[in-house]
Design a protein around this motif. Structure first.
Motif, PDB file in Angstrom:
ATOM      1  N   GLN A  31       0.830  -1.203   0.000  1.00 15.84           N
ATOM      2  CA  GLN A  31       0.000   0.000   0.000  1.00 15.84           C
ATOM      3  C   GLN A  31       0.872   1.264   0.000  1.00 15.84           C
ATOM      4  O   GLN A  31       0.811   2.097   0.915  1.00 15.84           O
ATOM      5  CB  GLN A  31      -0.941  -0.003   1.204  1.00 15.84           C
ATOM      6  CG  GLN A  31      -1.897  -1.186   1.239  1.00 15.84           C
ATOM      7  CD  GLN A  31      -2.829  -1.170   2.435  1.00 15.84           C
ATOM      8  OE1 GLN A  31      -3.036  -0.142   3.076  1.00 15.84           O
ATOM      9  NE2 GLN A  31      -3.410  -2.322   2.743  1.00 15.84           N
ATOM     10  N   PRO A  32       1.699   1.441  -1.006  1.00 18.14           N
ATOM     11  CA  PRO A  32       2.672   2.542  -0.998  1.00 18.14           C
ATOM     12  C   PRO A  32       2.041   3.923  -1.013  1.00 18.14           C
ATOM     13  O   PRO A  32       2.697   4.905  -0.654  1.00 18.14           O
ATOM     14  CB  PRO A  32       3.491   2.289  -2.267  1.00 18.14           C
ATOM     15  CG  PRO A  32       2.572   1.525  -3.171  1.00 18.14           C
ATOM     16  CD  PRO A  32       1.780   0.642  -2.246  1.00 18.14           C
ATOM     17  N   GLU A  33       0.765   4.008  -1.418  1.00 18.07           N
ATOM     18  CA  GLU A  33       0.108   5.317  -1.405  1.00 18.07           C
ATOM     19  C   GLU A  33       0.017   5.898   0.009  1.00 18.07           C
ATOM     20  O   GLU A  33      -0.051   7.119   0.192  1.00 18.07           O
ATOM     21  CB  GLU A  33      -1.291   5.219  -2.022  1.00 18.07           C
ATOM     22  CG  GLU A  33      -2.251   4.277  -1.309  1.00 18.07           C
ATOM     23  CD  GLU A  33      -2.096   2.815  -1.703  1.00 18.07           C
ATOM     24  OE1 GLU A  33      -2.893   1.998  -1.217  1.00 18.07           O
ATOM     25  OE2 GLU A  33      -1.191   2.496  -2.499  1.00 18.07           O
ATOM     26  N   ASN A  34       0.049   5.011   1.019  1.00 14.83           N
ATOM     27  CA  ASN A  34       0.023   5.492   2.406  1.00 14.83           C
ATOM     28  C   ASN A  34       1.284   6.272   2.768  1.00 14.83           C
ATOM     29  O   ASN A  34       1.301   7.027   3.747  1.00 14.83           O
ATOM     30  CB  ASN A  34      -0.111   4.310   3.376  1.00 14.83           C
ATOM     31  CG  ASN A  34      -1.410   3.547   3.186  1.00 14.83           C
ATOM     32  OD1 ASN A  34      -2.373   4.071   2.649  1.00 14.83           O
ATOM     33  ND2 ASN A  34      -1.427   2.296   3.614  1.00 14.83           N
ATOM     34  N   GLN A  58      14.528  17.869   3.412  1.00 17.00           N
ATOM     35  CA  GLN A  58      14.511  17.022   2.219  1.00 17.00           C
ATOM     36  C   GLN A  58      13.592  15.842   2.496  1.00 17.00           C
ATOM     37  O   GLN A  58      13.763  15.137   3.490  1.00 17.00           O
ATOM     38  CB  GLN A  58      15.920  16.534   1.881  1.00 17.00           C
ATOM     39  CG  GLN A  58      16.026  15.752   0.578  1.00 17.00           C
ATOM     40  CD  GLN A  58      15.840  14.258   0.762  1.00 17.00           C
ATOM     41  OE1 GLN A  58      16.293  13.698   1.748  1.00 17.00           O
ATOM     42  NE2 GLN A  58      15.175  13.614  -0.171  1.00 17.00           N
ATOM     43  N   LEU A  59      12.602  15.672   1.645  1.00 17.63           N
ATOM     44  CA  LEU A  59      11.616  14.614   1.848  1.00 17.63           C
ATOM     45  C   LEU A  59      11.834  13.484   0.849  1.00 17.63           C
ATOM     46  O   LEU A  59      12.177  13.726  -0.310  1.00 17.63           O
ATOM     47  CB  LEU A  59      10.198  15.170   1.675  1.00 17.63           C
ATOM     48  CG  LEU A  59       9.795  16.307   2.614  1.00 17.63           C
ATOM     49  CD1 LEU A  59       8.376  16.776   2.289  1.00 17.63           C
ATOM     50  CD2 LEU A  59       9.893  15.872   4.064  1.00 17.63           C
ATOM     51  N   PRO A  60      11.611  12.240   1.274  1.00 19.59           N
ATOM     52  CA  PRO A  60      11.711  11.121   0.333  1.00 19.59           C
ATOM     53  C   PRO A  60      10.500  11.090  -0.589  1.00 19.59           C
ATOM     54  O   PRO A  60       9.518  11.810  -0.380  1.00 19.59           O
ATOM     55  CB  PRO A  60      11.734   9.896   1.253  1.00 19.59           C
ATOM     56  CG  PRO A  60      10.944  10.329   2.451  1.00 19.59           C
ATOM     57  CD  PRO A  60      11.242  11.800   2.628  1.00 19.59           C
ATOM     58  N   ALA A  61      10.562  10.265  -1.599  1.00 19.67           N
ATOM     59  CA  ALA A  61       9.435  10.075  -2.506  1.00 19.67           C
ATOM     60  C   ALA A  61       8.567   8.920  -2.012  1.00 19.67           C
ATOM     61  O   ALA A  61       9.038   8.026  -1.306  1.00 19.67           O
ATOM     62  CB  ALA A  61       9.929   9.798  -3.924  1.00 19.67           C
ATOM     63  N   TRP A  62       7.316   8.940  -2.400  1.00 24.23           N
ATOM     64  CA  TRP A  62       6.344   7.952  -1.920  1.00 24.23           C
ATOM     65  C   TRP A  62       6.719   6.528  -2.310  1.00 24.23           C
ATOM     66  O   TRP A  62       6.336   5.561  -1.643  1.00 24.23           O
ATOM     67  CB  TRP A  62       4.957   8.275  -2.489  1.00 24.23           C
ATOM     68  CG  TRP A  62       4.869   8.047  -3.980  1.00 24.23           C
ATOM     69  CD1 TRP A  62       5.244   8.909  -4.967  1.00 24.23           C
ATOM     70  CD2 TRP A  62       4.414   6.857  -4.639  1.00 24.23           C
ATOM     71  NE1 TRP A  62       5.055   8.347  -6.204  1.00 24.23           N
ATOM     72  CE2 TRP A  62       4.539   7.082  -6.034  1.00 24.23           C
ATOM     73  CE3 TRP A  62       3.913   5.637  -4.209  1.00 24.23           C
ATOM     74  CZ2 TRP A  62       4.184   6.135  -6.981  1.00 24.23           C
ATOM     75  CZ3 TRP A  62       3.558   4.682  -5.154  1.00 24.23           C
ATOM     76  CH2 TRP A  62       3.690   4.935  -6.520  1.00 24.23           C
ATOM     77  N   ASN A  63       7.489   6.366  -3.392  1.00 22.41           N
ATOM     78  CA  ASN A  63       7.728   5.034  -3.952  1.00 22.41           C
ATOM     79  C   ASN A  63       9.143   4.521  -3.717  1.00 22.41           C
ATOM     80  O   ASN A  63       9.603   3.629  -4.421  1.00 22.41           O
ATOM     81  CB  ASN A  63       7.435   5.047  -5.453  1.00 22.41           C
ATOM     82  CG  ASN A  63       8.241   6.111  -6.194  1.00 22.41           C
ATOM     83  OD1 ASN A  63       8.927   6.923  -5.580  1.00 22.41           O
ATOM     84  ND2 ASN A  63       8.152   6.113  -7.515  1.00 22.41           N
ATOM     85  N   VAL A 156       1.855  -1.017  11.570  1.00 24.49           N
ATOM     86  CA  VAL A 156       2.229  -0.379  10.310  1.00 24.49           C
ATOM     87  C   VAL A 156       1.098  -0.659   9.327  1.00 24.49           C
ATOM     88  O   VAL A 156       0.914  -1.797   8.882  1.00 24.49           O
ATOM     89  CB  VAL A 156       3.568  -0.917   9.769  1.00 24.49           C
ATOM     90  CG1 VAL A 156       3.922  -0.219   8.453  1.00 24.49           C
ATOM     91  CG2 VAL A 156       4.682  -0.718  10.786  1.00 24.49           C
ATOM     92  N   ILE A 157       0.347   0.367   9.023  1.00 21.99           N
ATOM     93  CA  ILE A 157      -0.849   0.203   8.197  1.00 21.99           C
ATOM     94  C   ILE A 157      -0.467  -0.356   6.826  1.00 21.99           C
ATOM     95  O   ILE A 157       0.423   0.150   6.149  1.00 21.99           O
ATOM     96  CB  ILE A 157      -1.582   1.549   8.022  1.00 21.99           C
ATOM     97  CG1 ILE A 157      -1.891   2.171   9.388  1.00 21.99           C
ATOM     98  CG2 ILE A 157      -2.860   1.360   7.210  1.00 21.99           C
ATOM     99  CD1 ILE A 157      -2.693   1.291  10.311  1.00 21.99           C
ATOM    100  N   GLY A 158      -1.170  -1.412   6.437  1.00 26.40           N
ATOM    101  CA  GLY A 158      -0.912  -2.030   5.148  1.00 26.40           C
ATOM    102  C   GLY A 158       0.158  -3.103   5.182  1.00 26.40           C
ATOM    103  O   GLY A 158       0.307  -3.860   4.222  1.00 26.40           O
ATOM    104  N   GLN A 159       0.904  -3.171   6.289  1.00 25.57           N
ATOM    105  CA  GLN A 159       1.977  -4.161   6.373  1.00 25.57           C
ATOM    106  C   GLN A 159       1.664  -5.255   7.377  1.00 25.57           C
ATOM    107  O   GLN A 159       1.699  -6.439   7.031  1.00 25.57           O
ATOM    108  CB  GLN A 159       3.298  -3.476   6.732  1.00 25.57           C
ATOM    109  CG  GLN A 159       4.489  -4.429   6.779  1.00 25.57           C
ATOM    110  CD  GLN A 159       5.812  -3.703   6.671  1.00 25.57           C
ATOM    111  OE1 GLN A 159       6.090  -3.063   5.657  1.00 25.57           O
ATOM    112  NE2 GLN A 159       6.632  -3.791   7.696  1.00 25.57           N
ATOM    113  N   ASN A 160       1.359  -4.875   8.619  1.00 26.00           N
ATOM    114  CA  ASN A 160       1.005  -5.908   9.598  1.00 26.00           C
ATOM    115  C   ASN A 160      -0.390  -5.705  10.178  1.00 26.00           C
ATOM    116  O   ASN A 160      -0.793  -6.423  11.087  1.00 26.00           O
ATOM    117  CB  ASN A 160       2.051  -5.983  10.717  1.00 26.00           C
ATOM    118  CG  ASN A 160       2.132  -4.707  11.544  1.00 26.00           C
ATOM    119  OD1 ASN A 160       1.415  -3.744  11.306  1.00 26.00           O
ATOM    120  ND2 ASN A 160       3.026  -4.698  12.524  1.00 26.00           N
ATOM    121  N   VAL A 161      -1.122  -4.742   9.642  1.00 27.38           N
ATOM    122  CA  VAL A 161      -2.507  -4.517  10.049  1.00 27.38           C
ATOM    123  C   VAL A 161      -3.222  -3.793   8.904  1.00 27.38           C
ATOM    124  O   VAL A 161      -2.601  -3.038   8.154  1.00 27.38           O
ATOM    125  CB  VAL A 161      -2.563  -3.690  11.358  1.00 27.38           C
ATOM    126  CG1 VAL A 161      -2.029  -2.285  11.144  1.00 27.38           C
ATOM    127  CG2 VAL A 161      -3.967  -3.651  11.933  1.00 27.38           C
TER     128      VAL A 161
END
Length: 424
Positions: A31-34, A58-63, A156-161
């Motif tokens: 769920q990388p959009e999160n 400096q911010l990372p990218a969503w993907n 962690v939303i989308g990963q373990n819940v």
């Protein structure tokens, strides 16, 4: 600290100006959009309070848990900062946390913890001498975080819940939502360096490198003038590094793996230890794994956690740290007589470096040693690596480290034709 230890009196010099590169550690492949929400929250954490606001961000990218970000993805992260700055009133008010009992308490707690940690560093003789200690603390801290996620204590939303999900439209299209670098770019860069070297004044380069080496050999000489002269003569970064390496040698930083405390027992680890013990007994010696970081990739968290978990499970572990050549990895695998090689790459260079490692192992007569790979590896590249001879590929969605290690135990048992223990 500045006033008491270093005698600084000018208030201007006591200001803390800092920049932040928001950590991409918490970004997920699932769920990388999160990840956009996570990035915004982390940006707010260092910008909300005026008196403690970061001066650069400096911010990372969503993907970034999927692959290399495209220009559009990087632009999206830039727009987050611009929207916060221009479409909110975040910059219009004094520090909104001033006078907050809760915030003051948290700050006091953090200051106390920081002073306690600084005292430990001082006991080691200072920051330089304490580098091994600090590296070990980083490894142990990350291991604790991974353990909490594995056990479900840290959600962690989308990963373990809340793992159910519809397909993400952000990953549609031929590129799968990531940047794919043309392999021809590498040769173009090589050709550019060759052309640069052929067009410069070779005599001036030789003289500059000689002066650099002489300056490096004299502890009383400042290296900066010789470095600037070398740059002006057209010396490349690689040549500059080689000249200094000839004088100073090559520094290999501590990995933190060997000194990390033993993990507390739990059912999953106990079962894994039992499986390692049984396969080791069948092999006639303990399972031995080489964990390698090929190329210039400096992201070591994943490799360190695999190495620590393998050690805690009872395997013999060889881990030499980051930035290794394929030749060195293959030579070490042969010299150490390992049963399996685990490679970690998060730099996007897996399509080039992994085949190089496989080729080096073949040339060394060790092509029977299975190779497993972990990192930021897109599905198409995963299929290509498996076709090239890689035994297993793990990506950020495979967050259960004990499960990965159990899979490796089964792989070793299968490859060396010993009885594979079943998981309980």
């Amino acid at each position: 600290l500045g006033r008491e230890r270093y005698g600084v009196e000018d208030p201007k010099f006591l200001r803390l100006r800092y920049g932040v590169q928001v950590n991409s550690l918490g970004l997920t492949e699932s769920q990388p959009e999160n990840n956009i929400i996570r990035i915004v929250l982390e940006a707010l954490a260092v910008t909300l309070g005026r008196d403690a606001r970061a001066r650069a961000l400096q911010l990372p990218a969503w993907n970034e848990a999927l692959g290399l970000p495209r220009p559009w993805d990087q632009q999206w992260s830039l727009r987050i900062q611009q929207i916060l700055a221009y479409e909110t009133d975040i910059l219009d008010y004094p520090d909104i946390f001033e006078g907050s009992v809760v915030m003051d308490g948290l700050v006091e707690e953090m200051v106390a913890d920081a002073r306690a940690e600084m005292a430990v560093v001082a006991e080691h003789g200072g920051a330089v001498q304490a580098v091994p200690y600090m590296k070990t603390q980083l490894v142990e801290s990350h291991r604790a975080r991974v353990g909490r996620i594995e056990r479900g204590e840290q959600k962690v939303i989308g990963q373990n819940v809340f793992t159910e999900s519809s397909p993400s439209p952000l990953q549609e299209g031929e590129d799968g939502g990531i940047l794919t670098v043309d392999s021809a770019v590498e040769q173009q860069q090589i050709d550019a360096v060759i052309a640069w070297r052929s067009a410069r004044d070779a005599a001036a380069v030789d003289a500059a490198l000689l002066a650099l080496g002489e300056a490096a050999a004299d502890p009383n000489v400042n290296l900066m003038p010789a470095t600037l002269a070398a740059a002006q003569a057209g010396v490349t970064t690689g040549e500059w590094s080689e000249e200094l390496r000839a004088v100073f040698g090559e520094y290999r930083g501590p990995t933190g793996v060997g000194d990390a405390a033993a993990a507390p027992s739990d059912d999953a680890l106990d079962d894994l230890r039992d499986r390692v013990e049984r396969v080791s007994e069948a092999l006639g010696r303990r399972i031995k794994i080489l964990v390698g970081k090929p190329g210039l990739d400096g992201h070591s968290n994943g490799a360190e956690q695999i190495a620590v978990r393998a050690r805690d499970a009872g395997m013999d572990v060889v881990y030499e740290g980051i930035r290794l050549t394929p030749e060195r990895i293959a030579a070490t695998a042969v010299q150490e007589g390992v049963h399996v090689v685990g490679l970690s790459i998060l730099s996007g260079s897996h399509a080039q470096l992994i085949p190089d490692v496989l080729a080096e192992l073949r040339d060394a007569g060790a092509d029977d040693v299975p190779v497993v790979v972990g990192g930021i590896i897109p599905p198409n590249d995963e299929r290509a690596l498996l076709a090239a001879g890689v035994a297993r590929v793990y990506t950020p969605k495979d967050f259960e480290v004990s499960k990965i290690m159990g899979d490796i135990v089964d792989l070793v048992a299968e490859r060396y034709e010993v009885a594979a223990p079943s998981a309980t």
